[in-house]
Design an enzyme around this catalytic site. Structure first.
Site, PDB file in Angstrom:
ATOM      1  N   ASP A   1      -1.441   6.278   6.265  1.00 23.19           N
ATOM      2  CA  ASP A   1      -1.481   5.126   6.606  1.00 23.19           C
ATOM      3  C   ASP A   1      -2.558   4.968   7.683  1.00 23.19           C
ATOM      4  O   ASP A   1      -2.595   5.773   8.448  1.00 23.19           O
ATOM      5  CB  ASP A   1      -0.044   4.556   6.806  1.00 23.19           C
ATOM      6  CG  ASP A   1      -0.108   3.204   6.719  1.00 23.19           C
ATOM      7  OD1 ASP A   1      -0.867   2.306   6.104  1.00 23.19           O
ATOM      8  OD2 ASP A   1       1.230   2.672   6.958  1.00 23.19           O
TER       9      ASP A   1
ATOM     10  N   THR B   1      -5.518  -1.349   7.023  1.00 26.07           N
ATOM     11  CA  THR B   1      -5.567  -3.054   7.043  1.00 26.07           C
ATOM     12  C   THR B   1      -7.282  -3.379   7.651  1.00 26.07           C
ATOM     13  O   THR B   1      -7.418  -4.721   7.729  1.00 26.07           O
ATOM     14  CB  THR B   1      -4.580  -3.519   8.144  1.00 26.07           C
ATOM     15  OG1 THR B   1      -4.868  -2.774   9.415  1.00 26.07           O
ATOM     16  CG2 THR B   1      -2.930  -3.359   7.742  1.00 26.07           C
TER      17      THR B   1
ATOM     18  N   ARG C   1       6.906  -7.892   1.491  1.00 27.50           N
ATOM     19  CA  ARG C   1       7.511  -7.644   2.652  1.00 27.50           C
ATOM     20  C   ARG C   1       8.317  -8.828   3.318  1.00 27.50           C
ATOM     21  O   ARG C   1       9.468  -8.754   3.434  1.00 27.50           O
ATOM     22  CB  ARG C   1       6.906  -6.595   3.599  1.00 27.50           C
ATOM     23  CG  ARG C   1       7.794  -6.012   4.577  1.00 27.50           C
ATOM     24  CD  ARG C   1       6.856  -5.328   5.625  1.00 27.50           C
ATOM     25  NE  ARG C   1       6.262  -4.138   5.066  1.00 27.50           N
ATOM     26  CZ  ARG C   1       4.999  -3.551   5.734  1.00 27.50           C
ATOM     27  NH1 ARG C   1       4.682  -4.073   7.090  1.00 27.50           N
ATOM     28  NH2 ARG C   1       4.578  -2.588   5.152  1.00 27.50           N
TER      29      ARG C   1
ATOM     30  N   LYS D   1       0.746  -1.164   0.023  1.00 23.85           N
ATOM     31  CA  LYS D   1       0.046   0.023  -0.108  1.00 23.85           C
ATOM     32  C   LYS D   1       0.865   1.181  -0.049  1.00 23.85           C
ATOM     33  O   LYS D   1       0.647   2.280  -0.752  1.00 23.85           O
ATOM     34  CB  LYS D   1      -0.886   0.047   1.282  1.00 23.85           C
ATOM     35  CG  LYS D   1      -1.917  -0.945   1.103  1.00 23.85           C
ATOM     36  CD  LYS D   1      -2.837  -1.090   2.129  1.00 23.85           C
ATOM     37  CE  LYS D   1      -2.458  -1.544   3.503  1.00 23.85           C
ATOM     38  NZ  LYS D   1      -1.638  -2.771   3.754  1.00 23.85           N
ATOM     39  N   THR D   2       1.922   1.093   0.893  1.00 26.90           N
ATOM     40  CA  THR D   2       2.879   2.413   0.865  1.00 26.90           C
ATOM     41  C   THR D   2       3.644   2.697  -0.545  1.00 26.90           C
ATOM     42  O   THR D   2       3.696   3.512  -0.959  1.00 26.90           O
ATOM     43  CB  THR D   2       3.708   2.353   2.159  1.00 26.90           C
ATOM     44  OG1 THR D   2       3.004   2.049   3.382  1.00 26.90           O
ATOM     45  CG2 THR D   2       4.552   3.494   2.141  1.00 26.90           C
TER      46      THR D   2
END
Ligand code: ADE
Length: 361
Positions: free
Chosen positions: A125, A174, A233, A80-81
């Site tokens: 975020d 999330t 990640r 997302k980032t």
């Protein structure tokens, strides 16, 4: 008013080995950041989303207007980032990064919004963690690029409406279910990011290995990819650990054998479950007899935060079909029992894949 700028410089040219090596010394975050794709072309996976974003970004650039506000949802680590940075880079504008909990009062929001330049991106975020007051003040900023401020105090206070530059809000969460509908309605679209396919994960491992200058063969890349629970990640983190084993105990080259033996030693099993995932499954199967059991009871048994279980552990266990959600709580599936090496009881559901790709609104 104190101004705190959450600005990140425009992402530089595509990552290459020389950028990753210095990041190695700065810890996990810098290392992960150095491996991020910088352009749509670099981005592996999430194809439908990337194609939609390409169109919107191209239209915004051609029309000379600010990109619409977009919301990305999904478990941590899916990008997302990264997407916010890629979008900023493709638009050629700065990306200001902050998070819901960091904007703890209206003044902080005012400070952030007034520091934006025309067409720039504000990335929030954990947007589900905004306070109601901050959220309400965000609505006119998103809709009309306006912000209402009170200057002074008491009877002399004056209401002033500030005109903001046209900006793009990119939100990430999330927990889509915790977002209020007025906030959701103000996004041009929302998209649920999906766990990455094995093929894409393998390509991500190969790309990262190339960037860090490690040789990995196809089977080695696939072994790391298979155990990274569909999450880039995690793949990058595991790659780093396997690289350590390969360079200290092997030839430096990563093949399936060194990948599998290193990850076994790190307690990451062959489908990517780690110690907490297995503890969760064990508690549901053994202590609660396969369920149904509420998440609170599981959290108490594991001495874990409920949020971690809901945001990190459960989405993946649902995805691989080891647990299922019922109105009365979580249940272990036959596949979940089998994964633990236990014969499933007759009542255990057969389960199935949980998550689906989001849709444009
Ligand atoms: N590194 C982390 N996420 C990635 C992605 N989606 N594509 C390429 N490299 C990545």
């Amino acid at each position: 008013m104190a101004r705190k700028k959450h600005i990140e410089p425009e992402a530089p040219a595509p990552a290459h080995e020389s950028e990753v090596a210095p990041a190695e010394k700065q810890g996990e975050r810098a290392w992960q950041a150095a491996l991020r794709p910088r352009t749509f072309d670099d981005y592996i996976g999430q194809r439908e989303l990337i194609e939609n974003l390409r169109v919107s970004v191209r239209a915004a650039r051609q029309g000379g207007w600010a990109l619409d506000h977009f919301l990305f949802a999904g478990p941590p680590g899916l990008g997302k980032t990264t997407l916010a940075h890629v979008i900023g880079n493709e638009l050629g504008v700065a990306v200001h990064v902050t998070s819901g909990p960091a904007i703890d009062h209206k003044g902080m929001l005012a400070s952030l919004l007034t520091s934006l330049g025309e067409g720039e991106v504000l990335f929030i975020d954990e947007i589900h963690r905004l306070t109601p007051i901050v959220e309400e003040n965000l609505y006119p900023a998103m809709e009309d690029f306006k912000f209402d401020l009170f200057i002074g105090e008491g009877p002399h206070a004056k209401a002033v409406t500030m005109q903001l530059p046209r900006f793009t809000l990119l939100g990430a969460t999330t927990r889509m279910g915790l977002l209020s509908s007025p906030l959701l309605d103000r996004f041009g679209f929302h998209w649920q990011l999906r766990y990455y396919e094995l093929e894409d994960m393998t390509a991500i491992v190969r790309r990262s290995a190339r960037l860090i200058g490690v040789t990995v063969d196809d089977a080695g890349a696939q072994e790391i990819a298979r155990r990274a629970r569909g999450t880039p990640r995690i793949a990058n983190r595991l790659l780093r650990r396997v690289r350590d084993f390969a360079s200290v105990e092997g030839t430096g080259r990563i093949d399936a054998e060194i990948a599998a033996s290193s990850l076994d030693r790190l307690a990451v099993d062959h489908v990517g479950l780690d110690a907490l995932d297995r503890a969760y499954l064990t508690v549901v199967c053994e202590r609660f007899d396969g369920g149904p059991v509420g998440v609170e009871a599981i959290a108490a048994s594991l001495s874990e935060e409920r949020g971690t279980l809901e945001e990190v552990v459960e989405p993946f266990l649902l995805q691989v079909g080891f647990i299922a959600r019922t109105p009365r709580g979580r249940v272990a599936t036959a596949a979940g029992y089998t994964h633990l090496g236990v014969t499933p009881p007759a009542k255990a559901p057969t389960g199935g894949s949980g998550s689906g790709q989001g849709r444009l609104f």
